[in-house]
Every structure is written in C-alpha cells, then in structure tokens.
Design a protein around this motif. Structure first.
Motif, PDB file in Angstrom:
ATOM      1  N   VAL A   7      -9.885  -8.897   2.411  1.00 20.43           N
ATOM      2  CA  VAL A   7      -9.003 -10.071   2.502  1.00 20.43           C
ATOM      3  C   VAL A   7      -8.071 -10.063   1.296  1.00 20.43           C
ATOM      4  O   VAL A   7      -8.520  -9.919   0.154  1.00 20.43           O
ATOM      5  N   ILE A   8      -6.788 -10.226   1.567  1.00 23.64           N
ATOM      6  CA  ILE A   8      -5.775 -10.315   0.511  1.00 23.64           C
ATOM      7  C   ILE A   8      -5.517 -11.794   0.238  1.00 23.64           C
ATOM      8  O   ILE A   8      -5.202 -12.557   1.153  1.00 23.64           O
ATOM      9  N   TYR A   9      -5.682 -12.190  -1.012  1.00 19.56           N
ATOM     10  CA  TYR A   9      -5.511 -13.591  -1.399  1.00 19.56           C
ATOM     11  C   TYR A   9      -4.182 -13.722  -2.146  1.00 19.56           C
ATOM     12  O   TYR A   9      -4.005 -13.145  -3.207  1.00 19.56           O
ATOM     13  N   GLY A  10      -3.231 -14.484  -1.569  1.00 22.36           N
ATOM     14  CA  GLY A  10      -1.886 -14.546  -2.140  1.00 22.36           C
ATOM     15  C   GLY A  10      -1.476 -15.909  -2.650  1.00 22.36           C
ATOM     16  O   GLY A  10      -2.308 -16.759  -2.951  1.00 22.36           O
ATOM     17  N   ASP A  11      -0.168 -16.112  -2.718  1.00 24.42           N
ATOM     18  CA  ASP A  11       0.413 -17.372  -3.156  1.00 24.42           C
ATOM     19  C   ASP A  11       1.447 -17.786  -2.124  1.00 24.42           C
ATOM     20  O   ASP A  11       1.945 -16.964  -1.343  1.00 24.42           O
ATOM     21  N   TYR A  12       1.818 -19.088  -2.128  1.00 22.02           N
ATOM     22  CA  TYR A  12       2.663 -19.621  -1.064  1.00 22.02           C
ATOM     23  C   TYR A  12       4.150 -19.503  -1.341  1.00 22.02           C
ATOM     24  O   TYR A  12       4.958 -19.935  -0.528  1.00 22.02           O
ATOM     25  N   ASP A  13       4.569 -18.946  -2.483  1.00 20.46           N
ATOM     26  CA  ASP A  13       6.004 -18.810  -2.722  1.00 20.46           C
ATOM     27  C   ASP A  13       6.504 -17.468  -2.203  1.00 20.46           C
ATOM     28  O   ASP A  13       5.740 -16.654  -1.677  1.00 20.46           O
ATOM     29  N   CYS A  14       7.797 -17.230  -2.334  1.00 18.68           N
ATOM     30  CA  CYS A  14       8.406 -16.010  -1.798  1.00 18.68           C
ATOM     31  C   CYS A  14       7.764 -14.766  -2.391  1.00 18.68           C
ATOM     32  O   CYS A  14       7.463 -13.804  -1.662  1.00 18.68           O
ATOM     33  N   ASP A  15       7.520 -14.758  -3.683  1.00 17.89           N
ATOM     34  CA  ASP A  15       6.906 -13.609  -4.331  1.00 17.89           C
ATOM     35  C   ASP A  15       5.515 -13.352  -3.765  1.00 17.89           C
ATOM     36  O   ASP A  15       5.149 -12.215  -3.436  1.00 17.89           O
ATOM     37  N   GLY A  16       4.711 -14.409  -3.648  1.00 15.79           N
ATOM     38  CA  GLY A  16       3.359 -14.252  -3.139  1.00 15.79           C
ATOM     39  C   GLY A  16       3.324 -13.769  -1.702  1.00 15.79           C
ATOM     40  O   GLY A  16       2.528 -12.888  -1.344  1.00 15.79           O
ATOM     41  N   VAL A  17       4.167 -14.349  -0.850  1.00 18.25           N
ATOM     42  CA  VAL A  17       4.211 -13.951   0.553  1.00 18.25           C
ATOM     43  C   VAL A  17       4.649 -12.488   0.685  1.00 18.25           C
ATOM     44  O   VAL A  17       4.099 -11.727   1.485  1.00 18.25           O
ATOM     45  N   CYS A  18       5.645 -12.087  -0.113  1.00 15.56           N
ATOM     46  CA  CYS A  18       6.111 -10.698  -0.065  1.00 15.56           C
ATOM     47  C   CYS A  18       5.028  -9.737  -0.565  1.00 15.56           C
ATOM     48  O   CYS A  18       4.842  -8.651  -0.008  1.00 15.56           O
ATOM     49  N   ALA A  19       4.303 -10.140  -1.605  1.00 19.10           N
ATOM     50  CA  ALA A  19       3.227  -9.301  -2.127  1.00 19.10           C
ATOM     51  C   ALA A  19       2.132  -9.123  -1.082  1.00 19.10           C
ATOM     52  O   ALA A  19       1.625  -8.011  -0.865  1.00 19.10           O
ATOM     53  N   VAL A  20       1.743 -10.218  -0.421  1.00 19.92           N
ATOM     54  CA  VAL A  20       0.756 -10.134   0.664  1.00 19.92           C
ATOM     55  C   VAL A  20       1.248  -9.190   1.757  1.00 19.92           C
ATOM     56  O   VAL A  20       0.497  -8.338   2.256  1.00 19.92           O
ATOM     57  N   SER A  21       2.523  -9.326   2.133  1.00 18.82           N
ATOM     58  CA  SER A  21       3.078  -8.535   3.230  1.00 18.82           C
ATOM     59  C   SER A  21       3.072  -7.047   2.919  1.00 18.82           C
ATOM     60  O   SER A  21       2.768  -6.214   3.792  1.00 18.82           O
ATOM     61  N   ILE A  22       3.398  -6.689   1.689  1.00 18.66           N
ATOM     62  CA  ILE A  22       3.410  -5.273   1.295  1.00 18.66           C
ATOM     63  C   ILE A  22       2.012  -4.685   1.390  1.00 18.66           C
ATOM     64  O   ILE A  22       1.789  -3.645   2.022  1.00 18.66           O
ATOM     65  N   LEU A  23       1.051  -5.343   0.755  1.00 19.08           N
ATOM     66  CA  LEU A  23      -0.301  -4.795   0.723  1.00 19.08           C
ATOM     67  C   LEU A  23      -0.958  -4.849   2.100  1.00 19.08           C
ATOM     68  O   LEU A  23      -1.649  -3.902   2.507  1.00 19.08           O
ATOM     69  N   TYR A  24      -0.731  -5.923   2.833  1.00 19.83           N
ATOM     70  CA  TYR A  24      -1.300  -6.037   4.180  1.00 19.83           C
ATOM     71  C   TYR A  24      -0.734  -4.960   5.109  1.00 19.83           C
ATOM     72  O   TYR A  24      -1.467  -4.350   5.903  1.00 19.83           O
ATOM     73  N   SER A  25       0.569  -4.714   5.031  1.00 21.92           N
ATOM     74  CA  SER A  25       1.195  -3.703   5.891  1.00 21.92           C
ATOM     75  C   SER A  25       0.540  -2.340   5.692  1.00 21.92           C
ATOM     76  O   SER A  25       0.209  -1.641   6.655  1.00 21.92           O
ATOM     77  N   TYR A  26       0.351  -1.985   4.429  1.00 18.07           N
ATOM     78  CA  TYR A  26      -0.245  -0.670   4.163  1.00 18.07           C
ATOM     79  C   TYR A  26      -1.726  -0.637   4.524  1.00 18.07           C
ATOM     80  O   TYR A  26      -2.187   0.268   5.232  1.00 18.07           O
ATOM     81  N   LEU A  27      -2.512  -1.599   4.062  1.00 15.16           N
ATOM     82  CA  LEU A  27      -3.955  -1.574   4.278  1.00 15.16           C
ATOM     83  C   LEU A  27      -4.311  -1.681   5.760  1.00 15.16           C
ATOM     84  O   LEU A  27      -5.190  -0.964   6.256  1.00 15.16           O
ATOM     85  N   SER A  28      -3.646  -2.573   6.486  1.00 20.02           N
ATOM     86  CA  SER A  28      -3.981  -2.764   7.903  1.00 20.02           C
ATOM     87  C   SER A  28      -3.654  -1.532   8.736  1.00 20.02           C
ATOM     88  O   SER A  28      -4.303  -1.277   9.758  1.00 20.02           O
ATOM     89  N   ALA A  29      -2.667  -0.754   8.300  1.00 21.79           N
ATOM     90  CA  ALA A  29      -2.289   0.451   9.046  1.00 21.79           C
ATOM     91  C   ALA A  29      -3.176   1.643   8.715  1.00 21.79           C
ATOM     92  O   ALA A  29      -3.194   2.626   9.468  1.00 21.79           O
ATOM     93  N   ASN A  30      -3.928   1.561   7.619  1.00 24.47           N
ATOM     94  CA  ASN A  30      -4.646   2.746   7.153  1.00 24.47           C
ATOM     95  C   ASN A  30      -6.142   2.533   6.939  1.00 24.47           C
ATOM     96  O   ASN A  30      -6.857   3.482   6.586  1.00 24.47           O
ATOM     97  N   SER A  31      -6.622   1.322   7.136  1.00 27.34           N
ATOM     98  CA  SER A  31      -8.035   1.045   6.896  1.00 27.34           C
ATOM     99  C   SER A  31      -8.846   1.135   8.180  1.00 27.34           C
ATOM    100  O   SER A  31      -8.371   0.774   9.263  1.00 27.34           O
TER     101      SER A  31
END
Length: 762
Positions: free
Chosen positions: A73-97
């Motif tokens: 589980v990726i735990y992020g923040d609700y601002d633009c930076d946090g949402v973008c950080a979640v999206s980057i890590l989620y995109s990679y991990l979900s495609a390769n895990s």
C-alpha cells in the motif's frame, strides 16, 4: 575576472546575446560549463543515486515484496505533489508486482495531513497489506511508524522531502535532506521527485523517463527550486506533456488552455485543478488522471476536476471577501500579523486564501476555522518574516504546529485564540518592528532600446521558470504612450520599443498611462508567433509612478469614477487643522484624498506625506495622500479626510459607518469652470451620433478630434457631456463608443450632471 568579463566570455563561447549572458551571471551561472549545463539540461547531470543513503535499501525491500507477491500500500498526501508521487510509484509497482498494490490518500477534512494511527488501522483492517511505503509524508511520523510495525505488523518504508525533526522513524528512510551522502547531492526534490528517483533505483532511468511528465507537474506545483535535478525533471517533463504522451494530462490541458504548456501554465492552470479535488472532494480520484487510459472515464474525471476547481475558486473568493470585510478597521498599527477566525470557513482553502491576503497586504497571515471542536489554522508569510519561528514562540497555546519559514499549520483550543494572537503579534513587533508596507519591486533589466525578436527568442532558453529561476522582469521608463482598448474594452494595448505591450484589466489607468507623467512599467516578456510572424510580446506586471499626472488626467479620471454615484453627503463631518495634523502623524489608518493635483501637492507639503496616484501600492492602509483614488483604494483605512469634495459626493468612502469621513474643502473649481450649458449638450450628442454612425471609436480623444470642429466645445466640456450621456444610457463607452437607439432621458436624471451643472449655477 569580474562579472562583466564573465558575461562577455559566456556570450562569446555560447554564441548568445549579451543580455542573456548577463541574466545567467545574475543567477549565479558564472562559467561556461555551468551555463552549458543550464541551457541544455541532461539526464546525465542528475545526482547519482549512490550519493543517497536509504534509497537502495527501500528499493531492495520493494523488489522482494514484488517478487514474492506481498501486498503493498502506498500512503500519500492529498495535494498535487502527493497525488503525483502516488501515481508514479503506483504505476510502476502495479505493472510489475506479483502481489496486490493499492494506495491510500487521506481526506483533508476527515483524516488530516500525514500518517495517522486511525488511517493505519483502516489499512490493516480493510486490506491485506504487508508493506506500506509513504510518499510526500512520514518523515516526522515517528510514533505512527512504531505503532504500525509493533502493533499492526506492517513493514514501513518512508520516502519524503519535508524537513525532519530531531528523531527519524525506525524504518528505512529516503529523504534527500537527511540521506545525502555528499555535499553535491541535490536535496530539494519534491515528493514526486523522490518517487521518480525511487523508480529509477528499482528499474533504471529508461523506466523512470515514463513518469517525468507527472513529476514535472508536482515539481512546479510544490514550488521547489527549479534548479539542477528539478530543472532537468521539469524540462523533460514539459517535453512529454507537449507531446501529449499521457491521455489524462492531455485532456486536462485541452479543457483549460492551449499548447504549448509552460511551467507557468502548470503553476496557474493545471496544478490548481489537481489540488482542487483534495480541497473540496477526495484526492484519491485524481490518481486515475495519470494511470487510466479509458477516454470516457478520463473525460468524466476531467469534468469533475474542473467542477471541483470552480467550487474551489468560489470558496476561495468567498473566504477572501469575508477576510477583507473583517479587515476593515483592523489595527494594522499594533498588529504586524493578520490573524482571523470564523467557525464556518472551509479548511480546504485556508492556506490558498492566506497566501492571497498576504500578497494583498504585505503582511503574514494566519486564518482559522473550527474543525471538530478545535481550531485549525493555516498561515503564509512574506519575505523576511519567519512565520514558523513566530508560531513557535506562542506554542504554549497550541495543540500542534509545523511548517517552514514561509508557511505553517497550527491547531489550538478556541479559548486560546486571543492569547495566541496577542503572543504572535507581540513577538513579531519585538523581532521585526514595523513590517514594510510596500512589496519590493524587482527588475532584472531596464530596457532603454528596442528588444530584438531574436534576443527574445534566446531569453526563452532560460525556461522553465519558477522558484529559484524566476522569469526575468524587465522595465521601461515611459512618459507618453498610446494605449488603446482591445478585447472587451477593459484591456489595453500599445506598441512600445518594438514590442506589443498588453495591460490586462487596466482600462481605468489609461489616461495616466498615456499621460506625460513619468512612470516605470514592469513587464513580463515572451516570444510569440502569430500567423507565422515572430514578435516580442510584453505584459504589464505593475506600474511605478514617477510623477503625478496633469490636470487633464485627473479631470477625466474623476468623471469616469463619478458616473452614477450618489451626491449625498450624509456621513461627512468637518475636521480641524489640529485634528488633521494628528491624523497625519499616524503610520497607518489615515488617507487624505485629493481630486486635483494642486490640492495634493499643497497637502503633501503641509502634512509631510507622500502623494500616490490611483490605487496606491497594495491594500495596506499606510497614511498617505491618494490623488484620484480608484474604487476600493481607501477600503481599509479607519479615517478618510477629503481635501476637497469629489464629484461623487463622498459617500463611497463611508462604508456601513466603519470609517470616519472628514471634509476639509469644497468641490474643485475646475468642474464648475467647465460646466456645459444645455445647447452644448445637444451639439455634442448630435455630433457623436453622426460620427459613430460613420466610424468605429474606442478612444475619446480620437472621437473628440473628429467632432471638435462641429461642436466648438472644448475637450473638458466634451468629456462631461459624454459621461453624462453614458450615465443616462444614451451612449456606451465600452467596448466602443456608440449611441443607443430608442433611449430617452432627462439631463437632470444624471447624478454627474447635478454634481457639476447644478452647483455651477449656485
């Protein structure tokens, strides 16, 4: 070698214009290799990952989880930076895990910022998570990390970019501020930048390049310095965005602007929309903008994002207006901070509104609302004032606080609000004294000659602009210009020094801009191509008066402002010379108002005060003389002294009895001297109707030049006639001057007519 020699060397070696070389030197880029790297950002210049500790350990643990099918589980923040950080890590991990990958973004209103015990319990109860990796938060969640690992059996991994406290969480950590192993390692990544480098550690630079567009959005949005690694990320991210690589971003761009996208567009158009979901709804939905490919779903999401942004703008506007109302009569003399509270304010827009108010008044601002029985506050500061230190000094009244020198978040019991406000202001008075009333105007270069288009094109090499690498501000000294209305008539355009200069929303400043008074225009300059024609375009950022305008400008300005105003004098009282002297001695709170240049200059000598034309400099009510003040310019003064009576009668200066309005003089003689007689009104109307039926006019001067010989009415009388007709609805002035068919009205129905012509007969 001095700066001039360094600049010449840069210009010669890099084949760039001297102006561009000078700007590089100003930015501390003072040798050829630095300049070459700055002008040609390269992925190879990123800080090597082995210069950071922690990142390899986190990457190894995530690889193990991915290979063994553990739930992440990726735990992020609700601002633009946090949402973008979640999206980057989620995109990679979900495609390769091999295992499940999910994410949790707290709700701003119900969960609050950062890692919380309640949220960890929620994750443990509702998912089969084994590993929790944070992005853009967690560096100060020491107790929460202990709880997660000891009580819930979760493996915690922390990636963050915020400043750490005295103790770090007892788990693997990657935060450039604490993990840099060398002095040269870049420390100022945003949360999404940290996530991007983690993907690089997991899978290499080619994989991480897929996410530069998302990271660029966050890097600009989080206002980290656009230097070194951040410049590289933003540079390549903008290339990806402008190639329309990601469907969601492309649809969002199409919904609110045109290509090409710049860093400024991210800051003012895209990032606020992404942030809006977390402010008024739930930021979890925004992740789909970056990971979803279904066009129907993306279009629905973009529509929701824009609706949320509209709601956010309305909330911000409403809160701003509420704050401004509360600031009428505020004690600016004794309170360096603006600290306000209302139970009903929306906590999602406190920070953005505080920033707006701080910009208006050049004062630090903290705004509070009631959240679940306690006060939640968000603060923003101004240059030179460390808001976090001021808050720390009053921390005995707080239940929580955090932030950095320019912003803070605080919580306190309602019963402690006044004590907190008093303590912060007392500390600020002691440390900072009188916080400057005027925001400093910075200018990179004063232009004395036309700017060639080829040079403007080279200036764009300095992009992307943002924090740490601001767009250069240029200035020109002008006396007489030829600004004319365009668009809906409220904007102005002129040709100055081979540039197309635009002044948005400055129609009411037209007479002054076109007058012979000395003035300095501060400009943002850009390279523009329209119909295959290259050109230099400039936008007026602000105007610094260097002298007062002549009588003609004051005359015209007051006619326009007086149109339709009340001529009543209900709330004005007289004031003695002694009382006026006392009011003039105050640092804040008193505004002397003049409507004629001679009156203003005489009062300036009498009271030893500065004279400012129009709206002054910001909204802070510095005691001064305003010549021909624009509407609202005196709104935050506690006393307004009318040195002479305006055409509008003066009631606009008295708002709900909150301001004392004093009168020292009568209507300026110039208006009586030029009062038209009835026949002159008729002659002007017939001439205007005739000429506007033949030609299109946006400029009263041009119209007068064509009708002068037909009416034999001088320019002052002509203006009075036109503004009376406009008040009566007989003609329109914006966006062009034309007669309105079928309208009939009596001259005495015009307040402006009664103010000038009736009094001139007495």
């Amino acid at each position: 070698m001095d700066d001039k020699e360094r600049s010449s060397a840069l210009a010669k070696e890099l084949a760039i214009d001297q102006l561009v070389a000078d700007l590089l030197i100003d930015r501390g880029i003072d040798d050829v290799e630095k300049a070459r790297a700055f002008l040609n950002p390269s992925l190879s210049s990123l800080t090597p990952l082995d210069e950071y500790s922690g990142i390899a350990e986190i990457a190894d643990r995530l690889r193990k989880a991915m290979d063994e099918g553990e739930s992440i589980v990726i735990y992020g923040d609700y601002d633009c930076d946090g949402v973008c950080a979640v999206s980057i890590l989620y995109s990679y991990l979900s495609a390769n895990s091999k295992g499940k990958v999910g994410y949790f973004i707290p709700n701003r209103h119900s969960d609050g910022y950062g890692i919380s015990v309640a949220a960890l319990d929620n994750i443990a109860e509702n998912t089969d998570a084994q590993v929790v990796v944070s992005v853009d938060c967690g560096i100060n969640s020491v107790g929460e990390v202990d709880y997660a690992q000891e009580e819930l059996g979760l493996d915690m991994l922390i990636t963050d970019h915020h400043q750490p406290g005295e103790k770090l969480p007892a788990c693997p950590v990657f935060n450039p501020h604490v993990c840099a192993k060398t002095d040269t390692a870049f420390r100022d990544l945003c949360g999404a930048g940290v996530a991007l480098r983690l993907v690089e550690a997991l899978a290499g630079v080619e994989e991480s390049k897929k996410y530069y567009d998302i990271a660029a959005l966050a890097t600009v949005a989080d206002v980290v310095p656009l230097l070194r690694d951040n410049r590289v990320i933003t540079y390549y991210g903008l290339i990806s965005i402008n190639k329309r690589y990601r469907r969601g971003i492309a649809l969002l761009v199409d919904s609110c602007m045109k290509y090409p996208v710049t860093s400024s567009d991210i800051a003012f158009k895209l990032a606020p929309r992404i942030n809006a979901m977390g402010r008024v709804k739930d930021a979890n939905e925004v992740v789909d903008l970056f990971v979803e490919n279904d066009m129907f779903l993306l279009k629905c999401l973009v529509d929701d994002i824009n609706k949320a942004n509209d709601a956010r703008q309305q909330l911000t506007d409403d809160l701003t207006e509420d704050c401004l109302e509360k600031l009428k009569g505020y004690d600016f003399e004794n309170d360096p901070f603006i600290i306000l509270y209302a139970r009903y304010w929306d906590d999602g827009v406190l920070g953005i509104t505080a920033s707006r108010i701080a910009g208006m008044f050049s004062r630090p601002v903290i705004l509070f609302t009631n959240n679940k029985g306690v006060l939640k506050g968000s603060g923003r500061s101004v240059a030179g004032v460390n808001i976090l230190e001021c808050v720390k000094h009053a921390s005995c009244y707080l239940t929580r606080f955090g932030g950095h020198p320019m912003a803070c978040g605080v919580g306190l019991e309602e019963s402690n609000f006044e004590d907190f406000r008093t303590a912060v202001n007392a500390y600020a008075r002691e440390v900072y004294g009188d916080i400057s009333a005027k925001a400093e105007r910075k200018c990179d270069r004063l232009l004395t000659a036309p700017l060639d288009v080829a040079v403007t094109k080279q200036l764009m090499y300095l992009q992307p602009f943002g924090e740490g690498n601001p767009a250069p501000v240029f200035a020109i000294d002008e006396r007489k210009s030829s600004f004319a209305p365009f668009g809906d008539g409220t904007h102005l355009k002129a040709r100055i020094k081979n540039m197309e200069v635009l002044a948005f929303g400055m129609y009411e400043d037209r007479e002054y801009l076109n007058s012979e008074a000395e003035k300095r225009l501060y400009l943002d300059i850009s390279y523009n191509v329209f119909n295959n024609v290259e050109r230099t375009q400039a936008v007026v950022r602000s105007v610094l008066p260097g002298g007062l305008p002549g009588d003609d400008v004051c005359f015209e300005y007051n006619l326009r402002r007086a149109k339709g105003a009340s001529t009543d004098a209900a709330q004005r009282v007289g004031v003695s010379e002694e009382e006026a002297e006392r009011l003039a001695d105050r640092r804040y709170g008193t505004c002397f108002v003049a409507f004629d240049r001679r009156t203003a200059e005489s009062a300036a000598k009498r009271f030893s005060l500065d004279v400012v034309y129009g709206k002054g400099d910001g909204k802070l009510p510095v005691t001064q003389i305003l010549l021909c003040p624009t509407r609202g310019a005196t709104a935050f003064y506690s006393e307004v002294v009318l040195l002479e009576m305006p055409l509008c009668g003066g009631d606009e200066f008295a708002r709900d009895g909150a301001v004392k309005v004093f009168a020292m003089g009568d209507l300026a003689d110039i208006y009586r001297a030029y009062a038209p007689v009835y026949d002159e009104f008729g002659a002007v109307y017939r001439a205007v109707r005739k000429r506007t039926g033949i030609s299109r006019y946006t400029d009263l001067n041009a119209l007068y030049a064509d009708v002068a010989s037909e009416t034999e009415v001088d320019r002052h009388k002509f203006s009075i006639c036109v503004y009376v007709f406009a008040e009566l609805g007989l003609i329109t002035i914006l966006p062009e001057i034309r007669c309105v068919k079928g309208v009939k009205s009596d001259l005495t129905s015009s307040a402006l007519y009664r103010a000038i012509c009736t009094q001139s007969e007495n």
